[in-house]
Write a protein that holds these residues in place. Sequence first.
Motif, short mmCIF file in Angstrom:
data_model
loop_
_atom_site.label_atom_id
_atom_site.label_comp_id
_atom_site.label_asym_id
_atom_site.label_seq_id
_atom_site.Cartn_x
_atom_site.Cartn_y
_atom_site.Cartn_z
N ASP A 1 -12.48 75.49 -35.15
CA ASP A 1 -12.06 74.28 -35.85
C ASP A 1 -10.55 74.30 -36.10
N LEU A 2 -10.06 75.44 -36.58
CA LEU A 2 -8.63 75.56 -36.85
C LEU A 2 -7.81 75.39 -35.58
N ALA A 3 -8.23 76.05 -34.52
CA ALA A 3 -7.49 75.97 -33.26
C ALA A 3 -7.46 74.55 -32.73
N SER A 4 -8.57 73.83 -32.86
CA SER A 4 -8.62 72.46 -32.33
C SER A 4 -7.69 71.53 -33.10
N VAL A 5 -7.51 71.79 -34.39
CA VAL A 5 -6.64 70.95 -35.22
C VAL A 5 -5.17 71.35 -35.07
N LEU A 6 -4.90 72.63 -34.93
CA LEU A 6 -3.52 73.13 -34.97
C LEU A 6 -2.84 73.18 -33.61
N THR A 7 -3.60 73.02 -32.53
CA THR A 7 -3.03 73.13 -31.19
C THR A 7 -2.79 71.75 -30.59
N PRO A 8 -1.59 71.48 -30.11
CA PRO A 8 -1.33 70.17 -29.51
C PRO A 8 -1.96 70.04 -28.13
N MET B 1 -1.77 80.67 -29.35
CA MET B 1 -2.99 80.35 -30.10
C MET B 1 -4.23 80.87 -29.37
N LEU B 2 -4.27 80.69 -28.06
CA LEU B 2 -5.44 81.15 -27.30
C LEU B 2 -5.56 82.67 -27.37
N ARG B 3 -4.45 83.37 -27.22
CA ARG B 3 -4.48 84.83 -27.31
C ARG B 3 -4.94 85.30 -28.68
N LEU B 4 -4.42 84.66 -29.73
CA LEU B 4 -4.83 85.01 -31.09
C LEU B 4 -6.32 84.80 -31.27
N LEU B 5 -6.83 83.67 -30.80
CA LEU B 5 -8.25 83.36 -30.98
C LEU B 5 -9.13 84.32 -30.20
N LEU B 6 -8.79 84.62 -28.97
CA LEU B 6 -9.58 85.54 -28.16
C LEU B 6 -9.59 86.94 -28.78
N ASN B 7 -8.43 87.41 -29.21
CA ASN B 7 -8.36 88.74 -29.83
C ASN B 7 -9.15 88.81 -31.13
N THR B 8 -9.07 87.75 -31.93
CA THR B 8 -9.79 87.72 -33.20
C THR B 8 -11.30 87.71 -32.97
N LEU B 9 -11.75 86.90 -32.03
CA LEU B 9 -13.18 86.84 -31.73
C LEU B 9 -13.69 88.18 -31.18
N ALA B 10 -12.89 88.83 -30.35
CA ALA B 10 -13.30 90.13 -29.80
C ALA B 10 -13.44 91.17 -30.90
#
Length: 251
Positions: free
Chosen positions: A96-103, A111-120
């Motif tokens: 949800d955060l990524a969808s709102v904060l990413t243009p 943002m993608l790298r942060l999200l993938l690393n966090t999920l892993a």
Amino acid sequence: MLFKLNGLVLKQRNIGENDRILVLLTKEKGVLEVCARGVKRMRSPLAAGCMPLCYSEFCLFEGKKYITVDAATPIRNFYQLRLNPEKLALGEYFCDLASVLTPEAESAWPMLRLLLNTLALLEDDRRQPVLLKAIFEFRSAAIAGFMPDLIGCSGCGIFESEQMYFLPQDSCLLCGNCKAAHPQQGQGGVLLRPAVLKAMRQILYADEDKLFSFSLKGESLKQLDRLTERYLLIHTGLQSRALSVYRALQV
């Protein structure tokens, strides 16, 4: 025109009887909406790669009305997150955060790298979920342009003092002396535990390979959790159903 890119499925919504619109987070094009036709049919070849929280290689066709999914091959599906309701809710909150904060239509690799690393890390139990939540909230806000200045006191510039206050509304720090001298400026300031200030600075300023290399516990972790969530709410106004579910599961 056919083209390929890798993307993480942030969310989906149904259209028609068998189709879905997917919201992808991609390195090259930021947030991108695509149509997965027939994905709801049994034995659809698209189904495995089009699930929420799945990172896939997509072959896409750019038509006049929609960009449609021609093929989707999973790279990492984060399957274990789906087996834990708390982790699943937290993963959906991050999306949800990524969808709102990413243009849209812009490079979104940070943002993608942060999200993938966090999920892993969340899936593999290598960090506390609440710590990952705080890290993702604060770092994603910084990536999106809501980066506070935590280098030093906004009044006198001192890096550390016995008392350091964080002002979420003003995105800055204020030392105890400056807060006492300017009480109006310091309204809403939160007295930081030293470990929390150190953690916040690491989240904002550390290189990617050092971002997750710290730990917190007890009251320090609780304060960090409260502050990062509050900061994000103040500056984005985001209300996430997934966050509400995550909080309810902790009770």
